[in-house]
Scaffold this active site. Structure first.
Site, mmCIF file in Angstrom:
data_model
loop_
_atom_site.group_PDB
_atom_site.id
_atom_site.type_symbol
_atom_site.label_atom_id
_atom_site.label_comp_id
_atom_site.label_asym_id
_atom_site.label_seq_id
_atom_site.Cartn_x
_atom_site.Cartn_y
_atom_site.Cartn_z
ATOM 1 N N THR A 137 0.812 -1.225 0.000
ATOM 2 C CA THR A 137 0.000 0.000 0.000
ATOM 3 C C THR A 137 0.840 1.268 0.000
ATOM 4 O OG1 THR A 137 -1.553 1.256 1.366
ATOM 5 C CG2 THR A 137 -0.123 -0.251 2.539
ATOM 6 N N ASP A 138 0.261 2.349 -0.502
ATOM 7 C CA ASP A 138 0.942 3.649 -0.431
ATOM 8 C C ASP A 138 0.996 4.176 1.001
ATOM 9 O OD1 ASP A 138 -1.767 4.281 -0.109
ATOM 10 O OD2 ASP A 138 -1.853 5.711 -1.766
ATOM 11 N N GLU A 139 0.174 3.590 1.901
ATOM 12 C CA GLU A 139 0.122 4.122 3.275
ATOM 13 C C GLU A 139 1.450 3.962 4.011
ATOM 14 O OE1 GLU A 139 -3.249 3.423 5.679
ATOM 15 O OE2 GLU A 139 -4.638 3.471 4.004
ATOM 16 N N TYR A 163 -2.024 -0.435 11.038
ATOM 17 C CA TYR A 163 -2.157 -1.130 9.747
ATOM 18 C C TYR A 163 -0.956 -0.827 8.860
ATOM 19 C CZ TYR A 163 -3.393 -1.627 4.824
ATOM 20 O OH TYR A 163 -3.355 -1.926 3.484
ATOM 21 N N SER A 166 2.256 -2.298 9.979
ATOM 22 C CA SER A 166 2.365 -3.752 9.760
ATOM 23 C C SER A 166 2.637 -4.045 8.283
ATOM 24 C CB SER A 166 1.108 -4.480 10.250
ATOM 25 O OG SER A 166 -0.008 -4.168 9.428
ATOM 26 N N LYS A 167 2.062 -3.252 7.377
ATOM 27 C CA LYS A 167 2.350 -3.461 5.949
ATOM 28 C C LYS A 167 3.802 -3.064 5.655
ATOM 29 C CE LYS A 167 -0.099 -4.561 3.028
ATOM 30 N NZ LYS A 167 -0.447 -5.922 2.505
ATOM 31 N N LYS A 202 -15.474 0.108 4.020
ATOM 32 C CA LYS A 202 -14.605 1.119 3.408
ATOM 33 C C LYS A 202 -15.460 2.248 2.822
ATOM 34 C CE LYS A 202 -11.162 -1.675 4.311
ATOM 35 N NZ LYS A 202 -10.710 -2.772 3.492
ATOM 36 N N ASP A 307 -12.751 12.819 13.955
ATOM 37 C CA ASP A 307 -11.755 12.371 12.985
ATOM 38 C C ASP A 307 -11.097 11.069 13.436
ATOM 39 O OD1 ASP A 307 -10.294 12.452 10.678
ATOM 40 O OD2 ASP A 307 -9.317 14.372 11.097
HETATM 41 P P1 NAD Z 1 -9.755 -7.437 2.187
HETATM 42 O O1 NAD Z 1 -9.768 -7.093 3.637
HETATM 43 O O2 NAD Z 1 -10.952 -7.169 1.360
HETATM 44 O O3 NAD Z 1 -9.410 -8.991 2.013
HETATM 45 C C1 NAD Z 1 -8.416 -9.628 2.755
HETATM 46 C C2 NAD Z 1 -8.532 -11.124 2.508
HETATM 47 O O4 NAD Z 1 -7.470 -11.774 3.234
HETATM 48 C C3 NAD Z 1 -9.848 -11.735 3.008
HETATM 49 O O5 NAD Z 1 -10.364 -12.616 2.046
HETATM 50 C C4 NAD Z 1 -9.451 -12.475 4.274
HETATM 51 O O6 NAD Z 1 -10.268 -13.601 4.544
HETATM 52 C C5 NAD Z 1 -8.025 -12.888 3.944
HETATM 53 N N1 NAD Z 1 -7.204 -13.098 5.148
HETATM 54 C C6 NAD Z 1 -7.076 -12.270 6.209
HETATM 55 N N2 NAD Z 1 -6.264 -12.823 7.131
HETATM 56 C C7 NAD Z 1 -5.853 -14.017 6.622
HETATM 57 C C8 NAD Z 1 -4.980 -15.035 7.096
HETATM 58 N N3 NAD Z 1 -4.371 -14.947 8.294
HETATM 59 N N4 NAD Z 1 -4.762 -16.108 6.314
HETATM 60 C C9 NAD Z 1 -5.385 -16.218 5.095
HETATM 61 N N5 NAD Z 1 -6.232 -15.295 4.624
HETATM 62 C C10 NAD Z 1 -6.453 -14.197 5.365
HETATM 63 O O7 NAD Z 1 -8.472 -6.698 1.589
HETATM 64 P P2 NAD Z 1 -8.277 -5.987 0.182
HETATM 65 O O8 NAD Z 1 -8.827 -4.627 0.259
HETATM 66 O O9 NAD Z 1 -8.708 -6.898 -0.879
HETATM 67 O O10 NAD Z 1 -6.698 -5.849 0.166
HETATM 68 C C11 NAD Z 1 -5.885 -6.885 -0.359
HETATM 69 C C12 NAD Z 1 -4.418 -6.484 -0.181
HETATM 70 O O11 NAD Z 1 -4.171 -5.259 -0.861
HETATM 71 C C13 NAD Z 1 -4.024 -6.265 1.271
HETATM 72 O O12 NAD Z 1 -2.722 -6.777 1.437
HETATM 73 C C14 NAD Z 1 -4.026 -4.755 1.423
HETATM 74 O O13 NAD Z 1 -3.096 -4.336 2.397
HETATM 75 C C15 NAD Z 1 -3.596 -4.329 0.044
HETATM 76 N N6 NAD Z 1 -4.080 -3.000 -0.383
HETATM 77 C C16 NAD Z 1 -5.419 -2.734 -0.386
HETATM 78 C C17 NAD Z 1 -5.866 -1.503 -0.857
HETATM 79 C C18 NAD Z 1 -7.324 -1.144 -0.907
HETATM 80 O O14 NAD Z 1 -7.655 -0.013 -1.253
HETATM 81 N N7 NAD Z 1 -8.242 -2.048 -0.590
HETATM 82 C C19 NAD Z 1 -4.938 -0.554 -1.300
HETATM 83 C C20 NAD Z 1 -3.581 -0.869 -1.227
HETATM 84 C C21 NAD Z 1 -3.162 -2.098 -0.796
HETATM 85 O O1 DAU Z 2 -4.227 3.877 0.422
HETATM 86 C C1 DAU Z 2 -4.416 2.500 0.365
HETATM 87 C C2 DAU Z 2 -5.279 2.037 1.518
HETATM 88 O O2 DAU Z 2 -6.619 2.438 1.211
HETATM 89 C C3 DAU Z 2 -5.221 0.539 1.757
HETATM 90 O O3 DAU Z 2 -3.912 0.182 2.127
HETATM 91 C C4 DAU Z 2 -6.216 0.104 2.837
HETATM 92 O O4 DAU Z 2 -6.218 -1.303 2.955
HETATM 93 C C5 DAU Z 2 -7.597 0.582 2.436
HETATM 94 O O5 DAU Z 2 -8.525 0.273 3.454
HETATM 95 C C6 DAU Z 2 -7.587 2.087 2.176
HETATM 96 O O6 DAU Z 2 -7.341 2.810 3.407
HETATM 97 P P1 DAU Z 2 -8.128 4.153 3.773
HETATM 98 O O7 DAU Z 2 -8.092 4.342 5.230
HETATM 99 O O8 DAU Z 2 -7.670 5.280 2.927
HETATM 100 O O9 DAU Z 2 -9.616 3.717 3.254
HETATM 101 P P2 DAU Z 2 -11.072 3.939 3.896
HETATM 102 O O10 DAU Z 2 -12.044 3.526 2.845
HETATM 103 O O11 DAU Z 2 -11.181 3.347 5.240
HETATM 104 O O12 DAU Z 2 -11.126 5.508 4.041
HETATM 105 C C7 DAU Z 2 -10.955 6.371 2.921
HETATM 106 C C8 DAU Z 2 -10.981 7.794 3.449
HETATM 107 O O13 DAU Z 2 -12.308 8.090 3.882
HETATM 108 C C9 DAU Z 2 -10.093 8.021 4.637
HETATM 109 O O14 DAU Z 2 -9.558 9.333 4.572
HETATM 110 C C10 DAU Z 2 -11.039 7.908 5.834
HETATM 111 C C11 DAU Z 2 -12.344 8.435 5.285
HETATM 112 N N1 DAU Z 2 -13.577 7.831 5.830
HETATM 113 C C12 DAU Z 2 -13.679 6.484 5.870
HETATM 114 C C13 DAU Z 2 -14.819 5.871 6.345
HETATM 115 C C14 DAU Z 2 -14.911 4.366 6.411
HETATM 116 C C15 DAU Z 2 -14.617 8.660 6.249
HETATM 117 O O15 DAU Z 2 -14.528 9.896 6.181
HETATM 118 N N2 DAU Z 2 -15.755 8.049 6.722
HETATM 119 C C16 DAU Z 2 -15.886 6.689 6.803
HETATM 120 O O16 DAU Z 2 -16.960 6.200 7.286
#
Ligand code: NAD
Ligand code: DAU
Length: 370
Positions: A137-139, A163, A166-167, A202, A307
């Site tokens: 992730t970019d985070e 989070y 840990s990444k 999300k 926030d």
């Molecule tokens: P998600 O939370 O939707 O899915 C995570 C999946 O991992 C689930 O199917 C869950 O059952 C499985 N999982 C969790 N713990 C596990 C374990 N111990 N063993 C086996 N399976 C396990 O996540 P996502 O949004 O699809 O993200 C996927 C990857 O991409 C993650 O590594 C996340 O950090 C990264 N990522 C996500 C985003 C985003 O915007 N969603 C952005 C950047 C990076």
């Molecule tokens: O940037 C990549 C990341 O994007 C991934 O690594 C994470 O796994 C993914 O969950 C996501 O993280 P964010 O924290 O950016 O996503 P989220 O959808 O939780 O929140 C997006 C933005 O919206 C953030 O600034 C928080 C805000 N937010 C979120 C929720 C759930 C709100 O204002 N209200 C809300 O109810």
């Protein structure tokens, strides 16, 4: 140097991005097997993979990435040469409330996978051509000020949440296994994904579902935090390119060219809802609690709440390295992507209503600030 993967182990393939990637890979690649390995935590949903059982190239095993012996056994039994590692605890708010699962899965689990891969691919008498692709992730880069240049691959790590810390730890382990043991690795660090199968904790799916249900739309703080939204289909293309064309040991940033403040995302979704409700009598009858059912604007549901602690203000991605080295560029623009995503949630009401009925609903009610 191009790499031609044969059999893939996809961890976390029942989650949001993993599901999209499994479907993308099976549709795009004519040969080779795909084994999904997923613990099916609250975020994993076997229904996401519905219909794939009919494909003889697809199989599913439920299991934990921390179970190194099980992973070793699968890598050997299924002649896996490529791991695409999505499995993680992925929600920042949950990491603030309870970091332990994030340390276990994201750090210890990634390390267990690396150990299993090293053991099967490097330590066995016959070492194989292989690739370990880590989805990150970019985070990990922390937070940008409004005038800062976007994150690039050499931006120093500065994670701010449990989070992202840990990444960051998992990224460093992948790097170390390449540098120390010669494991063939690639890493992609991408921005916020959106699209089909996005779990409704999300921002984007939560807002769509709350508009339809007539519930408050919670905006953390002033809502001016900026994210670089990336359609999940573009992300899947980028991962395929990194796996097949990426150099071992390299990191590629993947962005969507769509920096947007949260409040603007929410207003755009409200406008889409208003447009749909104005044009569709069936929608008005199906979602009677939504403001649009009685001709009111969805934006009346917007509610500013406290926030997120340590909330990153801005993410932006410089993806020129991926563009030059892999030929990556995002193909979907945000307006079109939000529209098709909104439509997906309208068409797939059964998918998200089933999720809301699970333990998830009770968890949200107990833990979320409103
Ligand atoms: P998600 O939370 O939707 O899915 C995570 C999946 O991992 C689930 O199917 C869950 O059952 C499985 N999982 C969790 N713990 C596990 C374990 N111990 N063993 C086996 N399976 C396990 O996540 P996502 O949004 O699809 O993200 C996927 C990857 O991409 C993650 O590594 C996340 O950090 C990264 N990522 C996500 C985003 C985003 O915007 N969603 C952005 C950047 C990076
Ligand atoms: O940037 C990549 C990341 O994007 C991934 O690594 C994470 O796994 C993914 O969950 C996501 O993280 P964010 O924290 O950016 O996503 P989220 O959808 O939780 O929140 C997006 C933005 O919206 C953030 O600034 C928080 C805000 N937010 C979120 C929720 C759930 C709100 O204002 N209200 C809300 O109810």
């Amino acid at each position: 140097m191009n790499f031609e993967p044969n059999n893939l182990l996809i961890t976390g393939g029942a989650g949001f991005i993993g599901t999209n990637f499994v479907r993308h890979w099976l549709a795009r690649r004519g040969a080779g097997k795909v084994l999904v390995y997923d613990a099916l935590t609250y975020a994993g949903n076997i229904d996401n993979l519905a219909g794939l059982d009919a494909n003889s190239r697809y199989s599913f095993v439920r299991g934990d990435i921390c179970d190194e012996a099980k992973v070793r056994e699968l890598l050997t039994a299924h002649a896996i040469d490529t791991v695409v590692h999505f499995a993680a605890e992925s929600h920042v708010d949950r990491s603030i409330l309870g970091p332990d699962d994030f340390i276990r899965t994201n750090i210890v689990g990634t390390h267990a996978l690396l150990k299993a891969a090293k053991s099967v691919w490097l330590d066995a008498t016959l070492s194989r051509g292989h690739r370990f692709h880590h989805v990150s992730t970019d985070e990990v880069y922390g937070s940008l000020n409004p005038t800062d240049p976007p994150f690039h691959e050499a931006t120093p790590y500065a994670p701010n949440s449990p989070y992202s810390a840990s990444k960051a730890g998992s990224d460093h382990l992948v790097r170390a296994y390449h540098e120390t043991y010669g494991l063939n690795t690639t890493i992609t660090n991408c921005s916020n994904n959106y699209g089909p199968y996005h779990f409704p904790e999300k921002l984007i799916p939560l807002i769509i579902i709350n508009i339809l249900s007539g519930k408050p739309l919670p905006i953390y703080g002033d809502g001016l935090q900026v994210r670089d939204w990336l359609h999940v289909a573009d992300h899947c293309v980028a991962i395929e390119l990194a796996v097949t064309r990426g150099e071992s040991g390299e990191v590629y940033n993947v962005g969507g060219n769509s920096e947007t403040p949260n409040i603007e995302i929410v207003h755009r979704l409200c406008s889409l809802a208003d447009e749909h409700f104005a044009a569709d009598t069936i929608l008005r009858a199906t979602f009677p609690n939504s403001p649009g059912a009685t001709g009111r604007p969805a934006a009346e549901l917007i509610t500013h709440v406290s926030d997120r602690p340590g909330h990153d203000r801005r993410y932006a991605i410089d993806y020129r390295k991926a563009q030059l080295a892999l030929g990556y560029a995002p193909a979907r623009d945000l307006a079109a992507g939000l529209r098709t995503t909104f439509d997906w949630y309208l068409t797939n009401t059964g998918w998200w209503q089933a999720l809301l009925g699970r333990d998830y609903k009770a968890w949200v009610e107990k833990n979320y600030r409103r």
